[in-house]
Scaffold this active site. Structure first.
Site, PDB file in Angstrom:
ATOM      1  N   CYS A   1      46.811 -49.876  17.246  1.00 24.66           N
ATOM      2  CA  CYS A   1      46.159 -51.223  17.666  1.00 24.66           C
ATOM      3  C   CYS A   1      45.265 -51.148  19.116  1.00 24.66           C
ATOM      4  CB  CYS A   1      46.821 -52.473  17.746  1.00 24.66           C
ATOM      5  SG  CYS A   1      46.168 -53.585  18.545  1.00 24.66           S
ATOM      6  N   VAL A   2      44.268 -51.335  19.234  1.00 28.50           N
ATOM      7  CA  VAL A   2      43.502 -50.877  20.534  1.00 28.50           C
ATOM      8  C   VAL A   2      43.903 -51.726  21.854  1.00 28.50           C
ATOM      9  CG1 VAL A   2      41.389 -52.492  19.930  1.00 28.50           C
ATOM     10  CG2 VAL A   2      41.227 -50.614  21.702  1.00 28.50           C
TER      11      VAL A   2
END
Lengths: 121, 119, 98
Positions: free
Chosen positions: B78-79
């Site tokens: 997840c960024v």
């Protein structure tokens, strides 16, 4: 993604002590953008996420509690709180930031059964 | 069956990453497909290529990478969670990719079962 | 529905809450929750009561790792990781009580 599934987010952790509640909320908002059928459940210490009057200035962290009020704007309207969890913490619906549906423990169990995807953090 | 996996905790600190990995291995051995593993919260630390465990211990990061290489498992970090914790392209281990939270939702929609491993 | 628990019932209420809410289905104890499947602990009566309405499973490698491979409560079914996978496929949905 035309398929619509029933997504349930189960929140069982209190806010602020750990990041789970905040990052869970971030997923909920994204899920809404995918046009899925979204329910939020608050159980055990998760109920504390919805407590009115949270002031985080003194602990120098972001107060994300107002975001629960914004959920309606994302068409997330199914918020459920377990009655037993709320009572065990001396809370009533008037203590909560948003309107919720209060369910007894067995009704809560039944609601979980009906889901396709249950996410917890 | 097609599986999606979510890992919420970092390697070594918590057993979640080990359990998730052993679950994936068992599912693949049974002929199922592990379509995507999504790393969220401290789980993003599973993707740090700077990880150097002692020689006699399992290499959790490389073990995930091998799952990608040998079975095509999509390893997504997840960024937002990654940037918070200092995981970027420059220290991302082989086999992983950084993307948005929508990839977790997509895993929920497109797989038959989404299993969460965390604290 | 499959309910997955990973905390010892002596330090965390996850299993207690699961048993309060869940009326039927399968319960799998993994990681530190496997202590709940060992005979002689104060939670044993609650597990026995739950077995009247749910089927209770325990992840054997986690029990073995903790030195309790031979102390499993009668009626609790041991599974390996393959058995864990099977439980997720035979149930139509699952929930991790994190």
């Amino acid at each position: 993604m035309s398929e619509i599934k029933k997504f349930m987010f189960v929140n069982r952790k209190a806010p602020h002590g750990t990041i789970y509640a905040l990052e869970s909320l971030e997923v909920v908002l994204i899920t809404a953008a995918f046009d899925q059928d979204v329910s939020l459940v608050f159980l055990d210490d998760g109920v504390y996420q919805l407590k009115k009057g949270q002031q985080t200035k003194g602990i120098a962290t972001k107060n994300f509690s107002p975001a629960y009020r914004a959920l309606e704007g994302y068409d997330i309207e199914k918020l459920y709180v377990e009655k037993e969890s709320m009572q065990a913490r001396g809370l009533s619906e008037e203590d909560l930031l948003v309107d919720v549906t209060v369910l007894g423990r067995a009704e809560m169990g039944e609601l979980m059964n009906q889901q396709d995807v249950v996410l917890s953090f | 069956m097609k599986f999606g996996i979510v890992v919420n905790e970092g390697p070594y600190q918590h057993q979640a990453s080990d359990t998730a990995y052993l679950f994936c291995k068992a599912a693949i051995e049974k002929g199922h497909e592990v379509w995507r593993v999504f790393f969220y919260h401290d789980g993003v630390n599973n993707a740090s290529k700077l990880t150097e465990p002692p020689q006699d211990d399992r290499h959790i990061v490389n073990r995930w990478g091998k799952l990608n290489e040998e079975h095509g498992v999509d390893l997504v970090v997840c960024v937002a969670a990654a940037l918070r914790r200092g995981i970027k392209e420059e220290n991302l281990a082989k086999g992983f990719r950084i993307s948005g939270l929508g990839q977790m939702v997509e895993a929920g929609v497109k797989t038959d079962r989404l299993i969460v491993f965390g604290d | 529905m499959l309910h997955i628990i990973n905390k010892s019932p002596l330090t965390n209420c996850a299993l207690d809450s699961c048993l309060r809410v869940v009326q039927s289905g399968d319960i799998l104890l993994i990681e530190d929750a496997v202590y709940a499947a060992t005979s002689g602990n104060v939670f044993e009566d609650k597990i026995r009561e739950a077995m009247g309405r749910c089927k209770v499973y325990v992840l054997q490698p986690d029990l073995d790792a903790r030195g309790f491979g031979d102390r499993i409560i009668d009626g609790v079914s041991p599974v390996d990781y393959g058995g864990f996978v099977d439980l997720t496929t035979t149930n139509k949905n699952c929930q991790s009580w994190l």
